[in-house]
Design an enzyme around this catalytic site. Structure first.
Site, PDB file in Angstrom:
ATOM      1  N   CYS A 119       0.810  -1.254  -0.054  1.00 40.22           N
ATOM      2  CA  CYS A 119      -0.101   0.095   0.065  1.00 40.22           C
ATOM      3  C   CYS A 119       1.079   1.222   0.038  1.00 40.22           C
ATOM      4  O   CYS A 119       0.379   2.463  -0.111  1.00 40.22           O
ATOM      5  CB  CYS A 119      -1.059  -0.094   1.201  1.00 40.22           C
ATOM      6  SG  CYS A 119      -2.098  -1.501   1.214  1.00 40.22           S
ATOM      7  N   HIS A 252      -3.097   7.106   2.268  1.00 40.48           N
ATOM      8  CA  HIS A 252      -3.547   5.956   1.975  1.00 40.48           C
ATOM      9  C   HIS A 252      -4.752   5.584   2.632  1.00 40.48           C
ATOM     10  O   HIS A 252      -5.041   5.978   3.684  1.00 40.48           O
ATOM     11  CB  HIS A 252      -2.484   4.726   2.303  1.00 40.48           C
ATOM     12  CG  HIS A 252      -3.072   3.185   2.174  1.00 40.48           C
ATOM     13  ND1 HIS A 252      -3.464   3.061   0.889  1.00 40.48           N
ATOM     14  CD2 HIS A 252      -3.080   2.203   2.985  1.00 40.48           C
ATOM     15  CE1 HIS A 252      -3.890   1.641   1.053  1.00 40.48           C
ATOM     16  NE2 HIS A 252      -3.928   1.302   2.215  1.00 40.48           N
ATOM     17  N   ASN A 282     -10.313   0.091   0.298  1.00 35.82           N
ATOM     18  CA  ASN A 282      -8.839  -0.046   0.019  1.00 35.82           C
ATOM     19  C   ASN A 282      -8.233  -0.757  -1.156  1.00 35.82           C
ATOM     20  O   ASN A 282      -8.485  -1.946  -1.430  1.00 35.82           O
ATOM     21  CB  ASN A 282      -8.184  -0.614   1.548  1.00 35.82           C
ATOM     22  CG  ASN A 282      -6.743  -0.681   1.445  1.00 35.82           C
ATOM     23  OD1 ASN A 282      -6.116  -0.457   0.623  1.00 35.82           O
ATOM     24  ND2 ASN A 282      -6.179  -0.758   2.659  1.00 35.82           N
TER      25      ASN A 282
HETATM   26  O1  UT7 Z   1      -3.924  -1.102   3.401  1.00 37.16           O
HETATM   27  C1  UT7 Z   1      -3.003  -1.627   4.448  1.00 37.16           C
HETATM   28  C2  UT7 Z   1      -3.240  -1.222   5.692  1.00 37.16           C
HETATM   29  N1  UT7 Z   1      -4.371  -1.859   6.425  1.00 37.16           N
HETATM   30  C3  UT7 Z   1      -5.063  -1.096   7.252  1.00 37.16           C
HETATM   31  O2  UT7 Z   1      -4.407   0.070   7.764  1.00 37.16           O
HETATM   32  C4  UT7 Z   1      -6.071  -1.698   8.175  1.00 37.16           C
HETATM   33  C5  UT7 Z   1      -5.854  -1.188   9.506  1.00 37.16           C
HETATM   34  N2  UT7 Z   1      -6.643  -1.991  10.375  1.00 37.16           N
HETATM   35  C6  UT7 Z   1      -8.062  -1.496  10.420  1.00 37.16           C
HETATM   36  O3  UT7 Z   1      -8.805  -0.991   9.653  1.00 37.16           O
HETATM   37  C7  UT7 Z   1      -8.909  -2.242  11.656  1.00 37.16           C
HETATM   38  O4  UT7 Z   1      -8.351  -2.792  12.480  1.00 37.16           O
HETATM   39  C8  UT7 Z   1     -10.121  -3.157  11.028  1.00 37.16           C
HETATM   40  C9  UT7 Z   1     -11.092  -2.415  10.365  1.00 37.16           C
HETATM   41  C10 UT7 Z   1      -9.428  -4.384  10.021  1.00 37.16           C
HETATM   42  C11 UT7 Z   1     -10.781  -3.949  12.150  1.00 37.16           C
HETATM   43  O5  UT7 Z   1     -11.123  -3.087  13.115  1.00 37.16           O
HETATM   44  P1  UT7 Z   1     -11.192  -3.073  14.558  1.00 37.16           P
HETATM   45  O6  UT7 Z   1     -11.794  -2.056  15.233  1.00 37.16           O
HETATM   46  O7  UT7 Z   1      -9.751  -3.042  15.007  1.00 37.16           O
HETATM   47  O8  UT7 Z   1     -11.940  -4.520  15.189  1.00 37.16           O
HETATM   48  P2  UT7 Z   1     -11.370  -5.946  15.402  1.00 37.16           P
HETATM   49  O9  UT7 Z   1     -10.258  -6.563  14.476  1.00 37.16           O
HETATM   50  O10 UT7 Z   1     -11.006  -5.627  16.769  1.00 37.16           O
HETATM   51  O11 UT7 Z   1     -12.760  -6.818  15.459  1.00 37.16           O
HETATM   52  C12 UT7 Z   1     -13.825  -6.293  16.382  1.00 37.16           C
HETATM   53  C13 UT7 Z   1     -14.866  -7.152  16.251  1.00 37.16           C
HETATM   54  C14 UT7 Z   1     -14.420  -8.762  16.525  1.00 37.16           C
HETATM   55  O12 UT7 Z   1     -15.686  -9.388  17.104  1.00 37.16           O
HETATM   56  P3  UT7 Z   1     -15.440  -9.819  18.691  1.00 37.16           P
HETATM   57  O13 UT7 Z   1     -14.172 -10.664  18.598  1.00 37.16           O
HETATM   58  O14 UT7 Z   1     -15.311  -8.251  19.246  1.00 37.16           O
HETATM   59  O15 UT7 Z   1     -16.654 -10.343  18.840  1.00 37.16           O
HETATM   60  C15 UT7 Z   1     -14.352  -9.496  15.023  1.00 37.16           C
HETATM   61  O16 UT7 Z   1     -14.841 -10.554  14.839  1.00 37.16           O
HETATM   62  O17 UT7 Z   1     -15.505  -7.302  14.990  1.00 37.16           O
HETATM   63  C16 UT7 Z   1     -15.798  -8.425  14.277  1.00 37.16           C
HETATM   64  N3  UT7 Z   1     -15.437  -8.352  12.874  1.00 37.16           N
HETATM   65  C17 UT7 Z   1     -16.584  -8.497  12.079  1.00 37.16           C
HETATM   66  N4  UT7 Z   1     -18.038  -8.293  12.359  1.00 37.16           N
HETATM   67  C18 UT7 Z   1     -18.851  -8.000  11.090  1.00 37.16           C
HETATM   68  C19 UT7 Z   1     -14.521  -8.550  12.091  1.00 37.16           C
HETATM   69  N5  UT7 Z   1     -14.770  -8.256  10.807  1.00 37.16           N
HETATM   70  C20 UT7 Z   1     -16.026  -8.205  10.596  1.00 37.16           C
HETATM   71  C21 UT7 Z   1     -17.006  -8.109   9.777  1.00 37.16           C
HETATM   72  N6  UT7 Z   1     -18.362  -8.010  10.095  1.00 37.16           N
HETATM   73  N7  UT7 Z   1     -16.713  -8.000   8.452  1.00 37.16           N
END
Ligand code: UT7
Length: 325
Positions: A119, A252, A282
């Site tokens: 990225c 980005h 993204n």
């Molecule tokens: O391009 C390269 C750079 N990439 C990035 O910059 C990505 C950076 N990271 C992010 O954008 C975020 O960390 C994410 C969007 C990927 C995730 O957000 P988060 O607030 O860090 O969520 P999390 O991974 O801590 O997950 C929270 C909850 C989990 O459930 P529990 O364990 O709290 O019950 C996940 O299972 O959200 C759940 N979850 C979803 N629920 C519905 C994860 N993905 C999904 C989904 N739909 N698609």
């Protein structure tokens, strides 16, 4: 007199019709994967993305973006003597996607190569082309970010497959007496390679390893905000200006919360941040040139504006370029 490089034109291309979060959620539901528009919008800011047709190639998207950039620059393909393509989803292992784009544009003879910085790829590619033009090695360059990330997504992993889209963006660079690319700074820390990767390869006639993208989202999130702040400051200082003189910030496009936190840390007001994440998701190396072209075409970015472009992603890599349009 010093020789510099300047952006002469921009272009971009998005394949097909947008796919909304609701539409994606109902596609995923068919294989038992649960997600929702509410989760995607609130956690990421993404509302839709574009996907290339199955079988489409990254070079095809790149060629479309390149043609539009050439048209806006008023430069003929035959004048291009350097093609640099940032991509993590090349058509093939080799030849490079840059060579395939050069062939399609009927612009043979100059240099053509791919840059692999995920990225951060577009910023890496821009800095490379800038250096080659300043050195006198090249005169007119196409710098392209093009990706078909849909091809490396694991559709059973809802934590990644809702985040990405396909697309391409391009700029034409030419020589200038005044700095167009005012400064670039690039970094990597390979110790973090495991938090975002596609750890597969072709060997012995088989795909080995894991051919899908995997990501530790929270780890990437935390690193991204810190490095985007630091490299933004470093690049602006290297250009000899101050942050309040930056007209536009184009980070980005990975997550709206990363964009907001970066702008807040840099002290750049939200209305001076270009955001296309909601419409494109993204698109990895394509996200920065796609956003740049969108803001040029809708009239926000005009000649003379100073624009801070920032990339961050797998590697772990990050970098920034300050450009005067
Ligand atoms: O391009 C390269 C750079 N990439 C990035 O910059 C990505 C950076 N990271 C992010 O954008 C975020 O960390 C994410 C969007 C990927 C995730 O957000 P988060 O607030 O860090 O969520 P999390 O991974 O801590 O997950 C929270 C909850 C989990 O459930 P529990 O364990 O709290 O019950 C996940 O299972 O959200 C759940 N979850 C979803 N629920 C519905 C994860 N993905 C999904 C989904 N739909 N698609």
């Amino acid at each position: 007199m010093s020789r510099y490089a300047k952006i002469l034109g921009t272009g971009s291309y998005l394949p097909g019709d947008p796919v909304s979060n609701d539409e994606l959620a109902s596609r995923l539901a068919k294989s038992g994967i649960e997600t929702s528009d509410e989760w995607i919008v609130s956690r990421t800011g993404i509302r839709q993305r574009h996907f290339a047709e199955p079988g489409a190639k990254t070079s095809e998207l790149g060629v479309e973006a390149a043609r539009r950039a050439l048209e806006s620059a008023g430069v003929a393909a035959a004048e291009i003597d350097l093609v640099v393509v940032a991509t993590s989803t090349p058509d093939w292992i080799f030849p490079s996607t840059a060579c395939l784009i050069q062939k399609a544009l009927e612009a043979p003879g100059g240099a053509a190569f791919d840059v692999q910085a995920v990225c951060s790829g577009f910023v890496y590619a821009l800095a490379s082309a800038d250096a080659l033009i300043r050195a006198g090695t090249a005169t007119r360059a196409l710098v392209i970010g093009a990706e078909i990330f849909s091809g490396i997504l694991d559709w059973n992993d809802r934590t990644t497959c809702v985040l990405f889209g396909d697309g391409a963006g391009a700029v034409v660079l030419g020589p200038s007496d005044e700095p167009g690319i005012m400064a670039s700074r690039l970094h990597a820390d390979g110790r973090h390679e495991s938090i975002l990767r596609t750890a597969g390869r072709v060997a012995g006639g088989e795909v080995t390893g894991h051919p899908y993208l995997t990501m530790d989202g929270p780890a990437v999130f935390k690193l991204a905000v810190g490095v985007l702040d630091a490299v933004g400051r470093e690049t602006v200082e290297a250009a000899g200006i101050t942050l309040d003189q930056v007209d536009w910030l184009i980070p980005h496009q990975a997550n709206a919360r990363i964009l907001q936190a970066t702008a807040r840390k840099l002290g750049i007001p939200g209305e001076r941040v270009v955001t296309t994440l909601d419409r494109h998701a993204n698109t990895s190396a394509a996200s920065v040139p796609l956003a740049l072209d969108a803001a040029v075409r809708d009239g926000r970015i005009v000649s003379g504006h100073k624009v801070l472009l920032e990339g961050v992603g797998g590697g772990f890599t990050w970098g920034a370029s300050l450009v005067r349009m």
